[in-house]
Design a protein around this motif. Structure first.
Motif, mmCIF file in Angstrom:
data_model
loop_
_atom_site.group_PDB
_atom_site.id
_atom_site.type_symbol
_atom_site.label_atom_id
_atom_site.label_comp_id
_atom_site.label_asym_id
_atom_site.label_seq_id
_atom_site.Cartn_x
_atom_site.Cartn_y
_atom_site.Cartn_z
ATOM 1 N N HIS A 1 0.838 -1.206 0.000
ATOM 2 C CA HIS A 1 0.000 0.000 0.000
ATOM 3 C C HIS A 1 0.871 1.254 0.000
ATOM 4 O O HIS A 1 0.510 2.273 0.589
ATOM 5 C CB HIS A 1 -0.946 -0.027 1.199
ATOM 6 N N ASP A 2 2.002 1.154 -0.686
ATOM 7 C CA ASP A 2 2.886 2.303 -0.836
ATOM 8 C C ASP A 2 2.373 3.153 -1.993
ATOM 9 O O ASP A 2 2.784 2.986 -3.142
ATOM 10 C CB ASP A 2 4.311 1.832 -1.106
ATOM 11 N N ILE A 3 1.454 4.066 -1.683
ATOM 12 C CA ILE A 3 0.817 4.856 -2.746
ATOM 13 C C ILE A 3 1.586 6.140 -3.071
ATOM 14 O O ILE A 3 1.192 6.875 -3.975
ATOM 15 C CB ILE A 3 -0.648 5.197 -2.399
ATOM 16 N N PHE A 4 2.670 6.418 -2.351
ATOM 17 C CA PHE A 4 3.440 7.640 -2.598
ATOM 18 C C PHE A 4 3.901 7.729 -4.057
ATOM 19 O O PHE A 4 3.697 8.762 -4.712
ATOM 20 C CB PHE A 4 4.620 7.696 -1.629
ATOM 21 N N PRO A 5 4.526 6.675 -4.638
ATOM 22 C CA PRO A 5 4.948 6.782 -6.039
ATOM 23 C C PRO A 5 3.786 6.915 -7.007
ATOM 24 O O PRO A 5 3.969 7.336 -8.147
ATOM 25 C CB PRO A 5 5.699 5.457 -6.284
ATOM 26 N N THR B 1 -5.621 2.971 8.734
ATOM 27 C CA THR B 1 -6.140 3.395 7.430
ATOM 28 C C THR B 1 -5.717 4.831 7.131
ATOM 29 O O THR B 1 -5.302 5.151 6.008
ATOM 30 C CB THR B 1 -7.674 3.274 7.392
ATOM 31 N N LEU B 2 -5.816 5.703 8.134
ATOM 32 C CA LEU B 2 -5.393 7.096 7.953
ATOM 33 C C LEU B 2 -3.900 7.197 7.678
ATOM 34 O O LEU B 2 -3.443 8.091 6.969
ATOM 35 C CB LEU B 2 -5.743 7.914 9.202
ATOM 36 N N ARG B 3 -3.127 6.275 8.234
ATOM 37 C CA ARG B 3 -1.685 6.290 7.982
ATOM 38 C C ARG B 3 -1.389 5.941 6.526
ATOM 39 O O ARG B 3 -0.607 6.631 5.858
ATOM 40 C CB ARG B 3 -0.978 5.294 8.916
ATOM 41 N N LEU B 4 -2.016 4.885 6.025
ATOM 42 C CA LEU B 4 -1.708 4.399 4.683
ATOM 43 C C LEU B 4 -2.444 5.153 3.576
ATOM 44 O O LEU B 4 -1.922 5.313 2.480
ATOM 45 C CB LEU B 4 -2.040 2.906 4.593
ATOM 46 N N GLU C 1 4.914 10.780 2.954
ATOM 47 C CA GLU C 1 6.269 10.251 3.120
ATOM 48 C C GLU C 1 6.533 9.904 4.580
ATOM 49 O O GLU C 1 7.114 8.867 4.887
ATOM 50 C CB GLU C 1 7.274 11.287 2.607
ATOM 51 N N PHE C 2 6.076 10.760 5.509
ATOM 52 C CA PHE C 2 6.254 10.466 6.932
ATOM 53 C C PHE C 2 5.475 9.210 7.326
ATOM 54 O O PHE C 2 5.931 8.427 8.141
ATOM 55 C CB PHE C 2 5.786 11.648 7.788
ATOM 56 N N HIS C 3 4.298 9.044 6.744
ATOM 57 C CA HIS C 3 3.436 7.913 7.095
ATOM 58 C C HIS C 3 3.995 6.569 6.610
ATOM 59 O O HIS C 3 3.540 5.525 7.069
ATOM 60 C CB HIS C 3 2.039 8.112 6.502
ATOM 61 N N ARG C 4 4.911 6.596 5.669
ATOM 62 C CA ARG C 4 5.490 5.356 5.122
ATOM 63 C C ARG C 4 6.959 5.188 5.500
ATOM 64 O O ARG C 4 7.625 4.269 5.006
ATOM 65 C CB ARG C 4 5.356 5.358 3.591
ATOM 66 N N SER C 5 7.473 6.032 6.376
ATOM 67 C CA SER C 5 8.884 5.994 6.735
ATOM 68 C C SER C 5 9.239 4.687 7.438
ATOM 69 O O SER C 5 8.700 4.357 8.488
ATOM 70 C CB SER C 5 9.230 7.172 7.652
ATOM 71 N N GLN C 6 10.178 3.954 6.873
ATOM 72 C CA GLN C 6 10.618 2.705 7.491
ATOM 73 C C GLN C 6 11.441 2.962 8.747
ATOM 74 O O GLN C 6 11.514 2.102 9.622
ATOM 75 C CB GLN C 6 11.411 1.868 6.480
ATOM 76 N N GLU C 7 12.035 4.144 8.836
ATOM 77 C CA GLU C 7 12.777 4.504 10.048
ATOM 78 C C GLU C 7 11.857 4.559 11.258
ATOM 79 O O GLU C 7 12.250 4.214 12.376
ATOM 80 C CB GLU C 7 13.460 5.864 9.863
ATOM 81 N N TRP D 1 8.285 3.392 11.122
ATOM 82 C CA TRP D 1 7.264 2.355 11.155
ATOM 83 C C TRP D 1 7.801 0.950 10.922
ATOM 84 O O TRP D 1 7.065 -0.022 11.054
ATOM 85 C CB TRP D 1 6.177 2.666 10.120
ATOM 86 N N GLY D 2 9.080 0.839 10.558
ATOM 87 C CA GLY D 2 9.667 -0.478 10.338
ATOM 88 C C GLY D 2 9.620 -0.903 8.885
ATOM 89 O O GLY D 2 9.047 -0.222 8.028
ATOM 90 N N GLU D 3 10.216 -2.055 8.590
ATOM 91 C CA GLU D 3 10.314 -2.537 7.222
ATOM 92 C C GLU D 3 8.954 -2.891 6.623
ATOM 93 O O GLU D 3 8.811 -2.970 5.402
ATOM 94 C CB GLU D 3 11.243 -3.757 7.163
ATOM 95 N N ASP D 4 7.971 -3.130 7.475
ATOM 96 C CA ASP D 4 6.629 -3.462 6.979
ATOM 97 C C ASP D 4 5.728 -2.229 6.932
ATOM 98 O O ASP D 4 4.503 -2.326 7.029
ATOM 99 C CB ASP D 4 5.995 -4.542 7.847
ATOM 100 N N ALA D 5 6.325 -1.054 6.766
ATOM 101 C CA ALA D 5 5.561 0.206 6.793
ATOM 102 C C ALA D 5 4.478 0.263 5.722
ATOM 103 O O ALA D 5 3.502 0.996 5.876
ATOM 104 C CB ALA D 5 6.513 1.400 6.625
ATOM 105 N N HIS D 6 4.621 -0.509 4.640
ATOM 106 C CA HIS D 6 3.658 -0.448 3.537
ATOM 107 C C HIS D 6 2.512 -1.435 3.706
ATOM 108 O O HIS D 6 1.649 -1.537 2.828
ATOM 109 C CB HIS D 6 4.370 -0.735 2.202
ATOM 110 N N LEU D 7 2.502 -2.152 4.809
ATOM 111 C CA LEU D 7 1.478 -3.169 5.025
ATOM 112 C C LEU D 7 0.446 -2.709 6.050
ATOM 113 O O LEU D 7 0.734 -1.881 6.910
ATOM 114 C CB LEU D 7 2.131 -4.474 5.503
ATOM 115 N N PHE D 8 -0.748 -3.263 5.941
ATOM 116 C CA PHE D 8 -1.850 -2.956 6.862
ATOM 117 C C PHE D 8 -1.686 -3.782 8.133
ATOM 118 O O PHE D 8 -1.877 -5.001 8.132
ATOM 119 C CB PHE D 8 -3.179 -3.291 6.180
#
Length: 514
Positions: free
Chosen positions: A71-75, A375-378, A412-418, A420-427
């Motif tokens: 759910h990495d919608i940034f790109p 949901t608001l994060r992603l 970008e902040f909502h998907r930051s792996q720093e 949220w971790g490596e699974d930042a793009h997952l629900f």
């Protein structure tokens, strides 16, 4: 004769000098000054800036659907920001025509901007389609006018007012659910359904208006939103030559006038009730608060009809779009992750049983709150916040010129792996099991769906209550799964929404238990 001939020549020369200063000299001077500070970006192109490159990247990103594995919608929704960030770093300079636009994704710099209480970073000055859409109301205005309008909005959304809105929200959801009986065992497109629901709720709770009046206003706002985003990356002739109008400008003028007439008619009806003695005051809803301020005896606290119209635009738009988008993406996730759907349903039954939600029970919906926050994060309805430098200002180690536009891509902040971790793009709603502060490691910039600082969205509790009520009542009656026909193509049109709608397969809960 010579003097008369020289006047137009002088005016032409003056126009050319202003054009050269605005479109050539100033942009290149700013670009050089920012590069000396280590801020790079796509090179400024005469007149267009970097808008052509942005349009190309957006066209490429939207050519096909996304995979649902991430759910990495940034790109997808900001492909230009995403691409330039990879090339130029977390802070870079881009160009909206001849206007410099700095993108900042360092959390500390973003915090400095958003928490500034001295109005050094006001909202960006808007014009054209944006003014017609949101006006100069609470969303965009500054200074004393903002303080006055914010006070009115705070009154309309304080705890007791929200309690009074509760029965209306419940009744509106009941109407929608009643209509859903015809879809049992079939496919229903819920994004459209939630559009209708949120338009009715905002019309009835904020304005005491009819469903049809609300629908008419939303249709016009949606059209203005489409025209705005159709032209957002274009450097248009009206931006260079004042007075010139394109076909879209003419259409937007007509739509805005119709929108204004509709709002004025709602105001007139409310004023007529008071003048005829059918009501003792203008009412306790948002519209009543605005009209009371318009008729205030103290001229200092009085607001104009234009102020009321702009506030109505903003309230209708924000109250409808934000909650509709949130509910839509919640249903995407729960239609895929039926285990979380079942957890939420069990919680709703524990708190409310078979009865409709009560206001005092909403705070006890911990799992539902976790799902809403994730949901608001992603899929935050708003993906970036815009500001400008009011005057020459120092931001961190950078010197910014006056009127430098600034974008803070909260996506970008909502998907930051720093953070949220490596699974930042997952629900993974369990991130919020111990609250937002724990989930964000006390980093206030990590989670900004309603903004931050003095300009935090005034309607956040309204949106949260409406989402919890709707979700609870639906879970009490139905199970659902994502339809195989769904095509995952998130787009920005005012807020983030599914381009082709969100179809789900609906099953009545009693039949599942039979």
């Amino acid at each position: 004769m010579g003097i008369l001939f020289s006047i137009p020549l002088f005016l032409i020369a003056l126009f050319l000098l202003r054009f050269i200063y605005k479109v050539i000299w100033k942009p290149f001077r700013i670009q050089s000054a920012m590069r000396r500070q280590g801020i790079n970006g796509p090179s400024y192109k005469l007149i267009h800036g970097s808008t052509k490159e942005a349009m190309f990247l957006k066209q490429q990103a939207s050519k096909g659907p996304m995979e649902l594995s991430s759910h990495d919608i940034f790109p997808r929704v900001h492909p230009n920001f995403y691409a330039w960030m990879k090339i130029y770093g977390r802070n870079f300079l881009t160009w909206n025509g001849p206007r410099p636009h700095m993108v900042i994704s360092e959390p500390e710099l973003a915090k400095e901007i958003l928490s500034n209480k001295e109005s050094m970073y006001p909202k960006i000055k808007i014009d054209g389609f944006a003014v017609k859409l949101v006006g100069d109301g609470l969303v965009m205005t500054e200074g004393e006018k903002w303080s006055k309008l914010r006070k009115i909005a705070n009154h309309a959304f304080y705890a007791e007012s929200l309690k009074e809105m509760f029965p209306v929200m419940v009744a509106s959801v009941e109407t929608m659910i009643g209509n859903w009986k015809k879809y049992e065992g079939k496919e229903v497109e819920v994004h459209h359904e939630f559009d209708l629901l949120t338009s009715e709720v905002i019309a009835r709770t904020g304005f005491g208006s009819s469903y049809l009046e609300g629908q008419h206003i939303f249709a016009m706002l949606t059209r203005l939103g489409f025209l705005l985003f159709k032209n957002v990356d274009k450097v248009r002739v009206p931006d260079i030559i004042k007075g010139y109008k394109t076909k879209d400008d003419i259409e937007s003028d007509e739509v805005e006038q119709s929108l204004r007439d509709s709002i004025v008619e709602i105001l007139r009806k409310r004023e007529d009730k008071v003048s005829k003695g059918d009501a003792q005051n203008f009412g306790n809803d948002f519209l009543g608060s605005l009209l009371a301020a318009h008729h205030a005896a103290d001229k200092k606290n009085r607001i104009s009809i234009d102020n009321i119209i702009d506030e109505c635009k903003g309230f209708f738009l924000a109250g409808h779009e934000t909650t509709g988008s949130l509910l839509t993406w919640i249903f995407l996730f729960l239609g895929i992750h039926t285990d979380w759907q079942e957890k939420a349903r069990n919680e709703v039954f524990q708190v409310f049983g078979q009865e409709n939600p009560k206001s005092e029970g909403l705070a006890r919906l911990k799992i539902v709150s976790m799902i809403i926050n994730e949901t608001l994060r992603l899929y935050s309805p708003v993906t970036s916040l815009a500001r400008r430098a009011k005057s020459d200002v120092r931001l961190g180690k950078y010197e910014l010129p006056a009127n430098m536009e600034i974008s803070i891509p909260i996506i970008e902040f909502h998907r930051s792996q720093e953070i949220w971790g490596e699974d930042a793009h997952l629900f993974k709603p369990e991130r919020f099991a111990e609250g937002v502060a724990k989930a964000t490691r006390n980093n206030p910039m990590a989670f900004l769906p309603f903004g931050f600082g003095p300009r935090t969205c005034v309607g956040l509790n309204f949106a949260s209550n409406e989402a919890k009520i709707a979700l609870s009542m639906i879970l009490q009656r139905f199970k659902f799964t994502l339809s195989p026909s769904y095509v995952h193509s998130p787009i920005i049109l005012v807020t983030v929404r599914p381009q082709h709608g969100l179809p789900i397969i609906l099953q009545p809960l009693d039949s599942m238990n039979a």
